[in-house]
Design an enzyme around this catalytic site. Structure first.
Site, mmCIF file in Angstrom:
data_model
loop_
_atom_site.group_PDB
_atom_site.id
_atom_site.type_symbol
_atom_site.label_atom_id
_atom_site.label_comp_id
_atom_site.label_asym_id
_atom_site.label_seq_id
_atom_site.Cartn_x
_atom_site.Cartn_y
_atom_site.Cartn_z
ATOM 1 N N LYS A 148 0.873 -1.171 0.000
ATOM 2 C CA LYS A 148 0.000 0.000 0.000
ATOM 3 C C LYS A 148 0.912 1.223 0.000
ATOM 4 O O LYS A 148 1.409 1.645 1.046
ATOM 5 C CB LYS A 148 -0.919 -0.012 1.223
ATOM 6 C CG LYS A 148 -2.007 1.041 1.204
ATOM 7 C CD LYS A 148 -2.968 0.814 2.373
ATOM 8 C CE LYS A 148 -4.093 1.859 2.357
ATOM 9 N NZ LYS A 148 -3.598 3.221 2.589
ATOM 10 N N ARG A 152 -7.883 11.059 -8.241
ATOM 11 C CA ARG A 152 -9.150 10.500 -7.780
ATOM 12 C C ARG A 152 -10.183 11.598 -7.581
ATOM 13 O O ARG A 152 -11.358 11.433 -7.861
ATOM 14 C CB ARG A 152 -8.947 9.736 -6.471
ATOM 15 C CG ARG A 152 -10.239 9.178 -5.899
ATOM 16 C CD ARG A 152 -9.993 8.430 -4.602
ATOM 17 N NE ARG A 152 -9.261 7.194 -4.855
ATOM 18 C CZ ARG A 152 -8.751 6.447 -3.878
ATOM 19 N NH1 ARG A 152 -8.857 6.841 -2.627
ATOM 20 N NH2 ARG A 152 -8.116 5.326 -4.161
ATOM 21 N N GLU A 169 -0.497 4.738 -7.988
ATOM 22 C CA GLU A 169 -0.134 5.798 -7.049
ATOM 23 C C GLU A 169 0.992 6.654 -7.615
ATOM 24 O O GLU A 169 1.959 6.135 -8.191
ATOM 25 C CB GLU A 169 0.339 5.195 -5.719
ATOM 26 C CG GLU A 169 -0.731 4.463 -4.941
ATOM 27 C CD GLU A 169 -1.697 5.418 -4.238
ATOM 28 O OE1 GLU A 169 -1.252 6.480 -3.752
ATOM 29 O OE2 GLU A 169 -2.894 5.090 -4.162
ATOM 30 N N LYS A 205 -5.875 -8.940 -2.272
ATOM 31 C CA LYS A 205 -6.883 -8.856 -3.328
ATOM 32 C C LYS A 205 -7.334 -10.250 -3.753
ATOM 33 O O LYS A 205 -6.511 -11.165 -3.891
ATOM 34 C CB LYS A 205 -6.316 -8.119 -4.550
ATOM 35 C CG LYS A 205 -5.834 -6.707 -4.254
ATOM 36 C CD LYS A 205 -5.188 -6.099 -5.479
ATOM 37 C CE LYS A 205 -4.640 -4.705 -5.183
ATOM 38 N NZ LYS A 205 -3.956 -4.127 -6.358
ATOM 39 N N LYS A 249 -3.163 -2.054 7.487
ATOM 40 C CA LYS A 249 -2.238 -0.963 7.832
ATOM 41 C C LYS A 249 -1.129 -1.485 8.736
ATOM 42 O O LYS A 249 -1.364 -2.293 9.634
ATOM 43 C CB LYS A 249 -2.994 0.154 8.557
ATOM 44 C CG LYS A 249 -4.029 0.854 7.698
ATOM 45 C CD LYS A 249 -3.431 1.970 6.869
ATOM 46 C CE LYS A 249 -3.224 3.211 7.706
ATOM 47 N NZ LYS A 249 -2.805 4.373 6.892
#
Length: 276
Positions: free
Chosen positions: A12, A33, A65, A167, A190
């Site tokens: 992430k 976004r 990203e 995923k 996280k």
């Protein structure tokens, strides 16, 4: 939940989300976004990272990203709060130098091919992209080792990471669908906040608009997840004395929600006699 034997694990990346859009194989547009339905056009700021054409027909979205290497940020832009906020500032400015733009990278994380009324999910490794995400696969029995693998990868990653994503396989994603904000076929994990040790040098007092007075620890500056930290609120006088957070105390600090510096615990109390 997903009923799958194998899952995709990706880092992430702590950056700014963007969609790269190709139409009939040609680069069309790159959007942030934004509100979720309308984003800012950042094509000119990211196109140096992207292939002008790809070998996929129809409308193709490459979601990923926009990031900056931690080493580049520390060497050139460390006076900003952290890498993520710096990148957001560059993307929101109308004017930037070529040097500034060239320091931004785009990492593809998901590829969607839209044909007729269907969406096809494709492996996020499209030829021509300069950077690719770290990806590996494993079953439910690998979740613990996957977490340990990502923690280790975080130590060597060129980019700032704040967790990883599990995923479901591509074939199950249309079945699970998405809500208004996130895909139902992915779960974000996280990392615990990074900690650092430092020493309280002094205590200052912060006066609020309502008249409340809050003690603030002034600490030896320390690098904490990409930014230098030297101040942390101590909430109130009782908290300060109960913790022993006097000048001279060694404290462990972390960023609450990866943003606000917070004292987690006092490792070695300071002397009350040093407190004025």
């Amino acid at each position: 939940k997903f009923g799958a034997a194998s899952f995709e694990f990706t880092p992430k990346y702590d950056g700014n989300a963007a969609n790269v859009i190709y139409i009939d194989g040609k680069l069309s547009q790159v959007l942030t976004r934004g509100s979720g339905t309308k984003g800012r056009d950042i094509t000119d700021k990211i196109k140096h990272n992207l292939p002008e054409a790809i070998n996929l027909p129809g409308t193709v979205e490459v979601r990923g990203e926009v990031v900056i290497k931690v080493s580049t940020f520390n060497a050139k832009y460390a006076h900003f709060k952290n890498p993520r906020n710096y990148v957001a500032g560059v993307l929101n400015r109308d004017e930037n130098s070529e040097e500034v733009i060239s320091d931004l990278d785009f990492i593809p994380l998901e590829v969607r091919q839209h044909t007729a009324d269907q969406v096809h999910y494709i492996m996020p490794r499209v030829p021509g992209f300069k950077h690719n995400a770290y990806i590996f696969y494993g079953g439910p029995e690998n979740f613990v080792s996957a977490y340990e693998t990502m923690v280790e990868y975080r130590k060597s990653s060129e980019y700032q990471l704040d967790g990883f994503v599990i995923k479901a396989p591509e074939g199950l994603r249309p079945h699970w669908g998405e809500n208004s904000h996130d895909p139902n076929w992915a779960v974000a994990i996280k990392f615990p906040p990074k900690e650092a040790l430092t020493t309280i040098k002094s205590i200052s007092w912060q006066y609020g608009k309502t008249g409340a007075v809050t003690p603030v620890a002034i600490m030896e500056p320390v690098d904490l997840d990409g930014s230098m930290v030297s101040r942390a609120a101590l909430f109130n006088y009782e908290y300060l004395t109960k913790m022993g957070a006097y000048p001279g105390a060694t404290v462990a600090i972390a960023k609450s929600g990866d943003i606000i510096p917070q004292i987690l615990r006092v490792v070695k109390p300071g002397g009350e006699e040093s407190f004025e």
